[in-house]
Design a protein around this motif. Structure first.
Motif, PDB file in Angstrom:
ATOM      1  N   VAL A   1      40.939  34.054  51.307  1.00  0.00           N
ATOM      2  CA  VAL A   1      39.595  34.255  51.875  1.00  0.00           C
ATOM      3  C   VAL A   1      38.582  34.453  50.736  1.00  0.00           C
ATOM      4  O   VAL A   1      37.443  34.006  50.822  1.00  0.00           O
ATOM      5  CB  VAL A   1      39.596  35.461  52.850  1.00  0.00           C
ATOM      6  N   TRP A   2      39.025  35.090  49.659  1.00  0.00           N
ATOM      7  CA  TRP A   2      38.156  35.304  48.493  1.00  0.00           C
ATOM      8  C   TRP A   2      37.716  33.967  47.895  1.00  0.00           C
ATOM      9  O   TRP A   2      36.649  33.858  47.291  1.00  0.00           O
ATOM     10  CB  TRP A   2      38.922  36.136  47.457  1.00  0.00           C
TER      11      TRP A   2
ATOM     12  N   SER B   1      31.643  31.810  52.878  1.00  0.00           N
ATOM     13  CA  SER B   1      31.360  32.411  54.190  1.00  0.00           C
ATOM     14  C   SER B   1      30.236  31.663  54.895  1.00  0.00           C
ATOM     15  O   SER B   1      29.144  31.501  54.349  1.00  0.00           O
ATOM     16  CB  SER B   1      30.935  33.874  54.031  1.00  0.00           C
TER      17      SER B   1
ATOM     18  N   PHE C   1      33.101  33.679  45.565  1.00  0.00           N
ATOM     19  CA  PHE C   1      33.114  34.594  44.417  1.00  0.00           C
ATOM     20  C   PHE C   1      34.269  34.243  43.478  1.00  0.00           C
ATOM     21  O   PHE C   1      34.182  34.422  42.275  1.00  0.00           O
ATOM     22  CB  PHE C   1      33.229  36.052  44.899  1.00  0.00           C
TER      23      PHE C   1
ATOM     24  N   VAL D   1      34.430  35.885  39.742  1.00  0.00           N
ATOM     25  CA  VAL D   1      34.468  37.326  40.019  1.00  0.00           C
ATOM     26  C   VAL D   1      35.891  37.691  40.448  1.00  0.00           C
ATOM     27  O   VAL D   1      36.483  36.994  41.285  1.00  0.00           O
ATOM     28  CB  VAL D   1      33.465  37.687  41.145  1.00  0.00           C
TER      29      VAL D   1
ATOM     30  N   ARG E   1      38.422  41.398  44.975  1.00  0.00           N
ATOM     31  CA  ARG E   1      38.165  42.781  45.379  1.00  0.00           C
ATOM     32  C   ARG E   1      39.372  43.338  46.137  1.00  0.00           C
ATOM     33  O   ARG E   1      40.021  42.601  46.899  1.00  0.00           O
ATOM     34  CB  ARG E   1      36.946  42.857  46.301  1.00  0.00           C
ATOM     35  N   PRO E   2      39.616  44.643  45.994  1.00  0.00           N
ATOM     36  CA  PRO E   2      40.727  45.257  46.733  1.00  0.00           C
ATOM     37  C   PRO E   2      40.554  45.055  48.238  1.00  0.00           C
ATOM     38  O   PRO E   2      39.438  45.102  48.750  1.00  0.00           O
ATOM     39  CB  PRO E   2      40.613  46.748  46.381  1.00  0.00           C
ATOM     40  N   GLY E   3      41.655  44.823  48.915  1.00  0.00           N
ATOM     41  CA  GLY E   3      41.638  44.698  50.373  1.00  0.00           C
ATOM     42  C   GLY E   3      41.268  43.319  50.875  1.00  0.00           C
ATOM     43  O   GLY E   3      41.259  43.085  52.080  1.00  0.00           O
ATOM     44  N   VAL E   4      40.967  42.390  49.961  1.00  0.00           N
ATOM     45  CA  VAL E   4      40.558  41.049  50.397  1.00  0.00           C
ATOM     46  C   VAL E   4      41.711  40.068  50.175  1.00  0.00           C
ATOM     47  O   VAL E   4      42.354  40.076  49.125  1.00  0.00           O
ATOM     48  CB  VAL E   4      39.314  40.567  49.615  1.00  0.00           C
TER      49      VAL E   4
ATOM     50  N   LEU F   1      33.107  31.637  41.293  1.00  0.00           N
ATOM     51  CA  LEU F   1      32.090  32.142  40.354  1.00  0.00           C
ATOM     52  C   LEU F   1      32.711  33.043  39.282  1.00  0.00           C
ATOM     53  O   LEU F   1      32.005  33.605  38.444  1.00  0.00           O
ATOM     54  CB  LEU F   1      31.008  32.920  41.124  1.00  0.00           C
TER      55      LEU F   1
END
Lengths: 346, 161
Positions: free
Chosen positions: B87-88, B92, B72, B77, B80-83, B75
Protein backbone atom coordinates in the motif's frame (compact mmCIF):
# COMPACT_ATOMS: atom_id res chain seq x y z
CA UNK A 1 11.44 20.40 31.96
CA UNK A 2 10.81 18.18 28.94
CA UNK A 3 8.46 15.37 29.90
CA UNK A 4 8.60 12.36 27.60
CA UNK A 5 6.36 9.36 27.48
CA UNK A 6 6.32 6.25 25.30
CA UNK A 7 3.31 4.94 23.40
CA UNK A 8 2.52 2.06 21.08
CA UNK A 9 0.97 2.46 17.66
CA UNK A 10 -2.70 1.49 17.73
CA UNK A 11 -4.53 1.80 14.45
CA UNK A 12 -4.42 3.94 11.34
CA UNK A 13 -7.72 5.83 10.95
CA UNK A 14 -7.02 8.07 7.97
CA UNK A 15 -4.67 7.11 5.17
CA UNK A 16 -3.88 9.17 2.11
CA UNK A 17 -0.48 8.21 0.72
CA UNK A 18 0.63 8.05 4.35
CA UNK A 19 -1.01 7.74 7.78
CA UNK A 20 -2.65 11.06 8.67
CA UNK A 21 -4.69 10.15 11.75
CA UNK A 22 -3.77 7.27 14.03
CA UNK A 23 -4.44 5.97 17.52
CA UNK A 24 -1.81 5.20 20.14
CA UNK A 25 -1.91 3.28 23.37
CA UNK A 26 0.08 4.32 26.42
CA UNK A 27 -0.18 3.02 29.97
CA UNK A 28 -3.81 3.46 31.03
CA UNK A 29 -4.61 5.89 28.27
CA UNK A 30 -5.67 6.09 24.70
CA UNK A 31 -4.37 8.81 22.41
CA UNK A 32 -5.38 10.09 19.01
CA UNK A 33 -2.78 11.72 16.78
CA UNK A 34 -3.00 13.77 13.60
CA UNK A 35 -0.11 14.46 11.22
CA UNK A 36 1.29 18.00 11.25
CA UNK A 37 3.53 19.80 8.75
CA UNK A 38 7.16 18.68 8.78
CA UNK A 39 10.26 20.40 7.45
CA UNK A 40 11.20 17.29 5.50
CA UNK A 41 9.11 14.66 3.73
CA UNK A 42 11.15 12.07 5.61
CA UNK A 43 9.69 13.23 8.95
CA UNK A 44 6.30 12.11 10.11
CA UNK A 45 5.48 14.53 12.93
CA UNK A 46 2.21 14.17 14.76
CA UNK A 47 0.25 16.06 17.37
CA UNK A 48 -1.26 13.62 19.88
CA UNK A 49 -3.75 14.07 22.70
CA UNK A 50 -5.15 11.82 25.40
CA UNK A 51 -8.80 10.88 24.92
CA UNK A 52 -11.21 9.67 27.61
CA UNK A 53 -13.36 6.62 26.90
CA UNK A 54 -16.47 8.80 26.86
CA UNK A 55 -15.01 11.26 24.33
CA UNK A 56 -13.64 8.42 22.23
CA UNK A 57 -17.07 6.80 21.99
CA UNK A 58 -18.62 10.19 21.24
CA UNK A 59 -16.08 10.73 18.45
CA UNK A 60 -16.68 7.32 16.92
CA UNK A 61 -20.44 7.90 17.17
CA UNK A 62 -20.04 11.18 15.27
CA UNK A 63 -21.21 13.26 18.24
CA UNK A 64 -17.99 15.30 18.37
CA UNK A 65 -15.42 16.16 15.71
CA UNK A 66 -11.66 15.60 15.71
CA UNK A 67 -10.88 19.20 16.62
CA UNK A 68 -13.00 18.87 19.77
CA UNK A 69 -10.73 16.06 21.01
CA UNK A 70 -7.67 18.33 20.59
CA UNK A 71 -9.19 21.48 22.03
CA UNK A 72 -12.09 20.96 24.43
CA UNK A 73 -11.54 18.30 27.13
CA UNK A 74 -9.82 20.06 30.04
CA UNK A 75 -8.15 16.91 31.35
CA UNK A 76 -6.31 16.14 28.12
CA UNK A 77 -2.53 16.08 27.72
CA UNK A 78 -0.98 17.01 24.35
CA UNK A 79 2.23 15.63 22.87
CA UNK A 80 4.39 15.79 19.76
CA UNK A 81 6.19 12.81 18.29
CA UNK A 82 7.70 11.57 15.04
CA UNK A 83 6.24 8.33 13.73
CA UNK A 84 9.33 7.82 11.56
CA UNK A 85 11.36 7.45 14.78
CA UNK A 86 9.39 4.51 16.10
CA UNK A 87 11.62 1.86 17.66
CA UNK A 88 10.40 -1.60 18.71
CA UNK A 89 6.81 -0.56 18.11
CA UNK A 90 7.09 2.46 20.42
CA UNK A 91 7.32 6.20 19.85
CA UNK A 92 8.65 8.68 22.36
CA UNK A 93 6.27 11.59 22.80
CA UNK A 94 7.21 15.01 24.16
CA UNK A 95 4.62 16.73 26.31
CA UNK A 96 3.38 20.16 25.17
CA UNK A 97 2.98 22.57 28.05
CA UNK A 98 1.77 25.68 26.23
CA UNK A 99 -0.89 26.22 23.61
CA UNK A 100 -0.83 24.17 20.44
CA UNK A 101 -0.30 26.43 17.41
CA UNK A 102 -3.53 26.72 15.40
CA UNK A 103 -1.78 25.49 12.24
CA UNK A 104 -1.25 22.13 13.97
CA UNK A 105 -4.92 21.60 14.78
CA UNK A 106 -7.47 19.95 12.52
CA UNK A 107 -10.21 22.27 11.35
CA UNK A 108 -13.75 21.92 12.69
CA UNK A 109 -16.19 19.35 11.32
CA UNK A 110 -13.82 16.53 10.51
CA UNK A 111 -15.78 13.55 11.82
CA UNK A 112 -15.08 9.82 12.19
CA UNK A 113 -17.20 9.29 9.07
CA UNK A 114 -14.31 10.95 7.18
CA UNK A 115 -11.92 8.12 8.15
CA UNK A 116 -10.62 5.88 5.41
CA UNK A 117 -10.09 2.89 7.69
CA UNK A 118 -12.75 1.05 9.63
CA UNK A 119 -12.68 0.38 13.36
CA UNK A 120 -14.13 -2.83 14.73
CA UNK A 121 -16.91 -1.90 17.13
CA UNK A 122 -19.79 -3.56 18.85
CA UNK A 123 -22.91 -2.96 16.79
CA UNK A 124 -25.62 -0.58 17.95
CA UNK A 125 -28.92 -2.04 19.14
CA UNK A 126 -30.92 -3.38 16.23
CA UNK A 127 -34.47 -2.96 17.58
CA UNK A 128 -36.32 0.23 16.74
CA UNK A 129 -39.06 1.93 18.76
CA UNK A 130 -41.19 4.33 16.80
CA UNK A 131 -42.73 7.18 18.78
CA UNK A 132 -45.40 9.26 17.09
CA UNK A 133 -45.22 13.04 17.31
CA UNK A 134 -48.17 15.37 17.00
CA UNK A 135 -49.18 18.91 17.93
CA UNK A 136 -46.78 21.83 18.22
CA UNK A 137 -43.24 21.45 19.54
CA UNK A 138 -40.89 24.25 20.53
CA UNK A 139 -37.17 23.81 19.94
CA UNK A 140 -36.24 22.57 23.48
CA UNK A 141 -39.29 20.31 23.85
CA UNK A 142 -37.92 17.32 22.01
CA UNK A 143 -34.62 17.53 23.91
CA UNK A 144 -36.49 17.61 27.21
CA UNK A 145 -38.58 14.61 26.27
CA UNK A 146 -35.64 12.61 24.92
CA UNK A 147 -33.59 13.31 28.09
CA UNK A 148 -36.29 11.98 30.36
CA UNK A 149 -37.13 9.04 28.11
CA UNK A 150 -33.47 8.05 27.88
CA UNK A 151 -33.00 8.39 31.66
CA UNK A 152 -35.83 5.88 32.16
CA UNK A 153 -34.48 3.61 29.43
CA UNK A 154 -30.92 3.58 30.83
CA UNK A 155 -32.14 2.98 34.35
CA UNK A 156 -34.15 -0.05 33.27
CA UNK A 157 -31.29 -1.25 31.06
CA UNK A 158 -28.75 -1.00 33.91
CA UNK A 159 -30.89 -2.93 36.37
CA UNK A 160 -31.64 -5.55 33.69
CA UNK A 161 -27.93 -5.87 32.97
CA UNK A 162 -27.24 -6.31 36.68
CA UNK A 163 -29.99 -8.93 37.01
CA UNK A 164 -28.96 -10.92 33.96
CA UNK A 165 -26.96 -14.04 34.85
CA UNK A 166 -25.27 -13.87 31.47
CA UNK A 167 -23.76 -10.42 32.06
CA UNK A 168 -19.96 -10.55 32.41
CA UNK A 169 -18.81 -9.60 35.95
CA UNK A 170 -16.88 -6.59 34.65
CA UNK A 171 -20.08 -5.07 33.23
CA UNK A 172 -22.04 -5.78 36.41
CA UNK A 173 -19.26 -4.05 38.33
CA UNK A 174 -19.68 -0.91 36.23
CA UNK A 175 -23.39 -0.74 37.11
CA UNK A 176 -22.61 -1.32 40.79
CA UNK A 177 -19.97 1.43 40.74
CA UNK A 178 -22.41 3.90 39.18
CA UNK A 179 -24.85 3.35 42.07
CA UNK A 180 -22.26 3.20 44.83
CA UNK A 181 -20.22 6.19 43.74
CA UNK A 182 -22.01 9.50 43.54
CA UNK A 183 -25.32 8.78 45.35
CA UNK A 184 -23.31 8.19 48.49
CA UNK A 185 -21.48 11.50 48.33
CA UNK A 186 -22.59 14.92 49.52
CA UNK A 187 -23.70 17.65 47.10
CA UNK A 188 -24.80 14.99 44.65
CA UNK A 189 -27.41 15.50 41.98
CA UNK A 190 -29.22 12.45 40.68
CA UNK A 191 -28.69 13.81 37.17
CA UNK A 192 -25.16 12.41 37.49
CA UNK A 193 -26.41 8.92 38.30
CA UNK A 194 -28.41 8.83 35.07
CA UNK A 195 -25.44 10.22 33.12
CA UNK A 196 -23.24 7.49 34.60
CA UNK A 197 -25.78 4.78 33.77
CA UNK A 198 -25.83 5.93 30.13
CA UNK A 199 -22.02 5.77 30.02
CA UNK A 200 -21.80 2.24 31.46
CA UNK A 201 -24.43 0.89 29.07
CA UNK A 202 -22.81 -1.28 26.43
CA UNK A 203 -23.02 -0.01 22.86
CA UNK A 204 -25.33 -2.82 21.75
CA UNK A 205 -27.92 -1.62 24.30
CA UNK A 206 -27.58 2.12 23.78
CA UNK A 207 -30.28 4.42 22.52
CA UNK A 208 -29.62 6.13 19.23
CA UNK A 209 -31.96 8.27 17.20
CA UNK A 210 -32.45 6.53 13.87
CA UNK A 211 -34.81 8.91 12.09
CA UNK A 212 -36.85 11.95 12.97
CA UNK A 213 -39.71 13.29 10.93
CA UNK A 214 -40.44 16.70 12.41
CA UNK A 215 -43.94 17.17 11.19
CA UNK A 216 -47.34 17.22 12.74
CA UNK A 217 -47.97 14.30 12.75
CA UNK A 218 -44.41 13.00 12.52
CA UNK A 219 -42.36 10.39 14.28
CA UNK A 220 -39.04 9.61 15.88
CA UNK A 221 -37.48 6.17 15.45
CA UNK A 222 -35.01 5.17 18.16
CA UNK A 223 -32.60 2.23 18.23
CA UNK A 224 -32.59 0.26 21.46
CA UNK A 225 -33.42 -3.12 22.96
CA UNK A 226 -37.02 -4.38 22.75
CA UNK A 227 -37.21 -5.72 26.31
CA UNK A 228 -36.02 -2.38 27.72
CA UNK A 229 -38.37 -0.44 25.44
CA UNK A 230 -41.24 -2.63 26.67
CA UNK A 231 -40.43 -1.94 30.35
CA UNK A 232 -40.00 1.79 29.67
CA UNK A 233 -43.33 1.90 27.88
CA UNK A 234 -44.99 0.03 30.73
CA UNK A 235 -43.58 2.54 33.22
CA UNK A 236 -45.05 5.46 31.27
CA UNK A 237 -48.42 3.87 30.48
CA UNK A 238 -48.84 2.72 34.07
CA UNK A 239 -47.89 6.17 35.37
CA UNK A 240 -50.62 7.76 33.28
CA UNK A 241 -53.16 5.44 34.96
CA UNK A 242 -52.06 5.85 38.60
CA UNK A 243 -50.68 9.37 38.48
CA UNK A 244 -53.08 10.95 41.02
CA UNK A 245 -52.61 8.22 43.65
CA UNK A 246 -48.87 8.04 43.35
CA UNK A 247 -48.56 11.82 43.37
CA UNK A 248 -50.15 11.85 46.86
CA UNK A 249 -47.77 9.13 48.05
CA UNK A 250 -44.81 11.01 46.64
CA UNK A 251 -45.85 14.36 48.16
CA UNK A 252 -46.32 12.89 51.64
CA UNK A 253 -43.07 10.99 51.51
CA UNK A 254 -41.14 13.96 50.15
CA UNK A 255 -42.52 16.14 52.91
CA UNK A 256 -41.48 13.55 55.51
CA UNK A 257 -37.94 13.39 54.12
CA UNK A 258 -37.75 17.17 53.93
CA UNK A 259 -38.90 17.73 57.52
CA UNK A 260 -36.51 15.07 58.77
CA UNK A 261 -33.65 16.82 56.88
CA UNK A 262 -33.01 13.60 54.98
CA UNK A 263 -33.04 15.28 51.59
CA UNK A 264 -29.73 17.07 52.07
CA UNK A 265 -28.14 14.01 53.71
CA UNK A 266 -25.71 11.95 51.59
CA UNK A 267 -25.80 8.16 51.50
CA UNK A 268 -22.55 8.08 53.45
CA UNK A 269 -23.87 10.38 56.18
CA UNK A 270 -27.05 8.30 56.47
CA UNK A 271 -24.98 5.12 56.81
CA UNK A 272 -22.76 6.61 59.49
CA UNK A 273 -23.17 5.16 62.99
CA UNK A 274 -23.25 8.76 64.21
CA UNK A 275 -26.55 9.41 62.45
CA UNK A 276 -29.50 8.85 64.73
CA UNK A 277 -33.19 8.64 63.79
CA UNK A 278 -32.55 6.75 60.61
CA UNK A 279 -36.08 5.34 60.54
CA UNK A 280 -34.82 2.82 58.05
CA UNK A 281 -37.84 0.56 58.13
CA UNK A 282 -40.26 3.41 57.54
CA UNK A 283 -38.22 5.03 54.75
CA UNK A 284 -37.64 1.71 53.07
CA UNK A 285 -41.35 0.72 53.26
CA UNK A 286 -42.60 4.04 51.89
CA UNK A 287 -40.08 4.02 49.03
CA UNK A 288 -40.85 0.41 48.24
CA UNK A 289 -44.58 1.19 48.13
CA UNK A 290 -43.99 3.98 45.60
CA UNK A 291 -41.70 1.74 43.54
CA UNK A 292 -44.43 -0.91 43.48
CA UNK A 293 -47.08 1.63 42.44
CA UNK A 294 -44.81 2.86 39.66
CA UNK A 295 -44.18 -0.77 38.58
CA UNK A 296 -40.44 -0.15 38.58
CA UNK A 297 -38.85 -3.39 37.35
CA UNK A 298 -36.01 -5.17 39.18
CA UNK A 299 -36.70 -3.47 42.53
CA UNK A 300 -34.75 -6.06 44.48
CA UNK A 301 -31.77 -5.48 42.21
CA UNK A 302 -31.99 -1.75 42.95
CA UNK A 303 -32.03 -2.44 46.69
CA UNK A 304 -28.86 -4.52 46.27
CA UNK A 305 -27.26 -1.90 44.02
CA UNK A 306 -27.71 0.81 46.66
CA UNK A 307 -26.16 -1.48 49.26
CA UNK A 308 -29.51 -1.72 51.11
CA UNK A 309 -29.23 1.95 52.05
CA UNK A 310 -32.86 2.99 52.65
CA UNK A 311 -32.26 6.68 52.03
CA UNK A 312 -30.39 6.20 48.75
CA UNK A 313 -33.07 3.73 47.66
CA UNK A 314 -35.76 6.31 48.48
CA UNK A 315 -33.96 9.05 46.58
CA UNK A 316 -33.46 6.81 43.55
CA UNK A 317 -37.19 5.97 43.52
CA UNK A 318 -38.15 9.65 43.85
CA UNK A 319 -35.74 10.61 41.07
CA UNK A 320 -37.40 8.03 38.83
CA UNK A 321 -40.81 9.40 39.80
CA UNK A 322 -39.76 12.91 38.65
CA UNK A 323 -38.51 11.62 35.31
CA UNK A 324 -41.64 9.56 34.77
CA UNK A 325 -43.81 12.54 35.58
CA UNK A 326 -42.02 14.69 33.01
CA UNK A 327 -41.84 12.03 30.27
CA UNK A 328 -45.46 10.92 30.74
CA UNK A 329 -46.64 14.52 30.45
CA UNK A 330 -45.84 14.53 26.71
CA UNK A 331 -48.07 11.47 26.24
CA UNK A 332 -50.85 12.97 28.39
CA UNK A 333 -50.68 16.13 26.25
CA UNK A 334 -51.27 14.06 23.11
CA UNK A 335 -48.01 15.24 21.58
CA UNK A 336 -46.30 11.85 21.91
CA UNK A 337 -47.68 8.34 21.47
CA UNK A 338 -46.28 4.85 21.29
CA UNK A 339 -46.56 3.13 17.96
CA UNK A 340 -47.48 -0.52 17.84
CA UNK A 341 -45.15 -1.05 14.90
CA UNK A 342 -42.01 -2.85 15.99
CA UNK A 343 -39.17 -3.00 13.50
CA UNK A 344 -35.57 -4.04 13.33
CA UNK A 345 -32.98 -1.93 11.58
CA UNK A 346 -31.65 -3.21 8.29
CA UNK B 1 1.35 -29.29 -33.26
CA UNK B 2 1.39 -33.15 -33.15
CA UNK B 3 -0.53 -34.93 -35.92
CA UNK B 4 -4.14 -35.83 -35.29
CA UNK B 5 -4.56 -33.26 -32.51
CA UNK B 6 -7.07 -30.48 -32.73
CA UNK B 7 -6.99 -27.58 -30.37
CA UNK B 8 -9.19 -24.63 -29.60
CA UNK B 9 -8.15 -21.54 -27.73
CA UNK B 10 -8.52 -23.05 -24.27
CA UNK B 11 -7.52 -26.72 -24.54
CA UNK B 12 -5.28 -29.24 -26.27
CA UNK B 13 -6.51 -32.69 -27.36
CA UNK B 14 -3.95 -35.36 -26.64
CA UNK B 15 -3.25 -38.56 -28.67
CA UNK B 16 -4.93 -40.73 -26.02
CA UNK B 17 -8.20 -38.84 -26.48
CA UNK B 18 -7.97 -36.83 -23.28
CA UNK B 19 -8.15 -33.09 -23.19
CA UNK B 20 -5.74 -30.92 -21.26
CA UNK B 21 -6.76 -27.36 -20.46
CA UNK B 22 -4.23 -24.73 -21.33
CA UNK B 23 -2.79 -22.79 -18.42
CA UNK B 24 -4.28 -19.30 -18.12
CA UNK B 25 -2.52 -16.77 -20.26
CA UNK B 26 -0.18 -14.68 -18.13
CA UNK B 27 0.51 -11.23 -19.40
CA UNK B 28 3.49 -9.71 -17.75
CA UNK B 29 2.98 -6.03 -17.02
CA UNK B 30 5.55 -3.62 -15.84
CA UNK B 31 4.68 -1.25 -13.06
CA UNK B 32 5.89 2.32 -12.87
CA UNK B 33 7.38 1.63 -9.47
CA UNK B 34 9.40 -1.32 -8.28
CA UNK B 35 6.85 -2.99 -6.06
CA UNK B 36 7.82 -4.82 -2.88
CA UNK B 37 7.24 -8.58 -3.08
CA UNK B 38 8.68 -9.62 0.27
CA UNK B 39 5.39 -9.19 2.16
CA UNK B 40 3.25 -11.17 -0.33
CA UNK B 41 1.87 -10.55 -3.78
CA UNK B 42 1.89 -6.88 -4.75
CA UNK B 43 -0.49 -5.58 -5.99
CA UNK B 44 -2.80 -7.94 -4.07
CA UNK B 45 -4.75 -10.45 -6.15
CA UNK B 46 -7.99 -8.58 -5.38
CA UNK B 47 -6.68 -5.49 -7.20
CA UNK B 48 -8.17 -5.14 -10.69
CA UNK B 49 -7.29 -3.40 -13.89
CA UNK B 50 -10.42 -1.30 -14.30
CA UNK B 51 -11.52 2.01 -15.68
CA UNK B 52 -11.88 4.67 -12.98
CA UNK B 53 -14.10 7.41 -14.29
CA UNK B 54 -14.59 10.31 -11.90
CA UNK B 55 -11.77 9.53 -9.47
CA UNK B 56 -10.00 12.15 -7.37
CA UNK B 57 -6.34 12.64 -6.52
CA UNK B 58 -5.06 15.23 -4.07
CA UNK B 59 -2.03 16.97 -5.57
CA UNK B 60 0.16 19.91 -4.58
CA UNK B 61 1.37 21.45 -7.86
CA UNK B 62 -0.37 23.48 -10.51
CA UNK B 63 0.16 22.47 -13.21
CA UNK B 64 0.51 18.92 -11.90
CA UNK B 65 3.90 17.25 -12.09
CA UNK B 66 4.89 13.61 -12.19
CA UNK B 67 5.70 13.55 -8.46
CA UNK B 68 2.07 14.42 -7.69
CA UNK B 69 1.14 10.88 -8.73
CA UNK B 70 4.03 9.05 -7.11
CA UNK B 71 3.71 7.04 -3.93
CA UNK B 72 5.85 7.92 -0.92
CA UNK B 73 7.75 4.71 -1.70
CA UNK B 74 8.62 6.05 -5.14
CA UNK B 75 9.60 9.39 -3.62
CA UNK B 76 12.17 7.59 -1.48
CA UNK B 77 10.42 8.02 1.86
CA UNK B 78 10.97 5.06 4.18
CA UNK B 79 8.01 2.89 5.06
CA UNK B 80 5.96 4.18 7.99
CA UNK B 81 5.19 1.82 10.89
CA UNK B 82 1.84 0.06 10.59
CA UNK B 83 1.61 0.50 6.81
CA UNK B 84 1.50 -2.44 4.42
CA UNK B 85 4.60 -2.14 2.18
CA UNK B 86 2.50 -2.74 -0.93
CA UNK B 87 0.00 0.00 0.00
CA UNK B 88 2.98 2.29 0.71
CA UNK B 89 3.93 1.82 -2.94
CA UNK B 90 0.45 2.79 -4.18
CA UNK B 91 -1.01 6.14 -5.17
CA UNK B 92 -4.06 7.12 -3.07
CA UNK B 93 -7.17 8.04 -5.03
CA UNK B 94 -10.76 8.58 -3.92
CA UNK B 95 -14.05 7.87 -5.63
CA UNK B 96 -15.65 10.43 -3.32
CA UNK B 97 -14.42 13.98 -3.89
CA UNK B 98 -15.99 15.29 -0.69
CA UNK B 99 -14.04 12.81 1.41
CA UNK B 100 -10.80 13.74 -0.37
CA UNK B 101 -11.51 17.42 0.30
CA UNK B 102 -12.32 16.79 3.95
CA UNK B 103 -9.03 14.98 4.51
CA UNK B 104 -6.84 17.29 2.46
CA UNK B 105 -8.50 20.52 3.57
CA UNK B 106 -9.08 19.89 7.28
CA UNK B 107 -6.07 17.94 8.48
CA UNK B 108 -3.08 20.09 9.38
CA UNK B 109 -0.37 18.40 7.32
CA UNK B 110 -2.20 18.32 4.02
CA UNK B 111 -3.91 21.67 4.57
CA UNK B 112 -0.53 23.35 5.09
CA UNK B 113 0.72 22.02 1.74
CA UNK B 114 -2.05 23.91 -0.13
CA UNK B 115 -3.83 20.94 -1.67
CA UNK B 116 -5.49 20.81 -5.07
CA UNK B 117 -8.21 18.34 -5.98
CA UNK B 118 -7.67 16.75 -9.39
CA UNK B 119 -10.67 15.09 -11.02
CA UNK B 120 -9.30 12.31 -13.20
CA UNK B 121 -10.59 9.68 -15.57
CA UNK B 122 -8.32 6.67 -15.72
CA UNK B 123 -8.88 4.28 -18.63
CA UNK B 124 -8.48 0.54 -18.16
CA UNK B 125 -5.01 -0.66 -19.01
CA UNK B 126 -3.46 2.04 -16.80
CA UNK B 127 -2.82 0.05 -13.63
CA UNK B 128 -4.45 -1.99 -10.91
CA UNK B 129 -6.86 -0.61 -8.33
CA UNK B 130 -8.00 -1.86 -4.97
CA UNK B 131 -11.15 -0.07 -3.82
CA UNK B 132 -12.21 0.17 -0.18
CA UNK B 133 -15.97 -0.06 -0.76
CA UNK B 134 -16.82 1.66 2.51
CA UNK B 135 -14.50 4.64 2.44
CA UNK B 136 -14.12 4.76 -1.37
CA UNK B 137 -10.36 5.12 -0.97
CA UNK B 138 -8.46 3.52 -3.85
CA UNK B 139 -4.93 2.16 -3.80
CA UNK B 140 -3.70 2.50 -7.39
CA UNK B 141 -0.58 0.76 -8.72
CA UNK B 142 0.31 2.38 -12.05
CA UNK B 143 1.67 0.54 -15.07
CA UNK B 144 4.82 1.97 -16.56
CA UNK B 145 2.77 3.14 -19.53
CA UNK B 146 0.47 5.32 -17.35
CA UNK B 147 0.52 8.99 -18.23
CA UNK B 148 -1.35 11.21 -15.78
CA UNK B 149 -1.64 14.23 -18.11
CA UNK B 150 -4.47 13.10 -20.40
CA UNK B 151 -6.36 11.73 -17.40
CA UNK B 152 -6.83 15.09 -15.71
CA UNK B 153 -10.29 16.56 -16.25
CA UNK B 154 -10.38 19.40 -13.76
CA UNK B 155 -8.33 21.02 -10.99
CA UNK B 156 -9.80 22.75 -7.96
CA UNK B 157 -7.96 24.48 -5.11
CA UNK B 158 -9.12 23.02 -1.84
CA UNK B 159 -10.43 25.60 0.61
CA UNK B 160 -12.68 24.38 3.33
CA UNK B 161 -14.40 26.37 6.06
Amino acid sequence: MLIRRSARLGQILVYMDEPLVITLEAANSRLIAAAIPSASKMDARFLATTVSKKDWEAYLDGNVDLRYLFTYPSQRIDYYFDLAEMVDGKVMMSRIDGDVPPEHLPLARFFSSDHTEEIEREKVASNVEKLLIDGEWDMPDFGNFYNKFSDLYYFVSATETFNDNGTPPVEKRKVVDAFLDRPFKGGFSYVHLYDDLAVVTRRSHRLAVDKIKYESPGYVAIHGVNSVFAETRNLIENFLLIREDVKKQQAEFYSYLSKGKYLQMSGEQYQSPLTSNKNEDYIFRRAHAIATSLQIPNVEAIVTLVDRNALVFAKVVLSLYRRLDEAAKFFAQGRMAFSDTKTDSE
Amino acid sequence: MPMGNQSDASSVHLDNGETNPLPPLKVSVEYLEKLPQDGGVCPPEKAEDIELEGAYRVIYNKPPICDDFKSFHALGVSLRPGVDPCVWAACSLFLDGIKAKQIAGKLAKTRDAKPILALINIPSGSGKSLINERSLHVSFWMYKSFDFKPCIVELEDIHVD
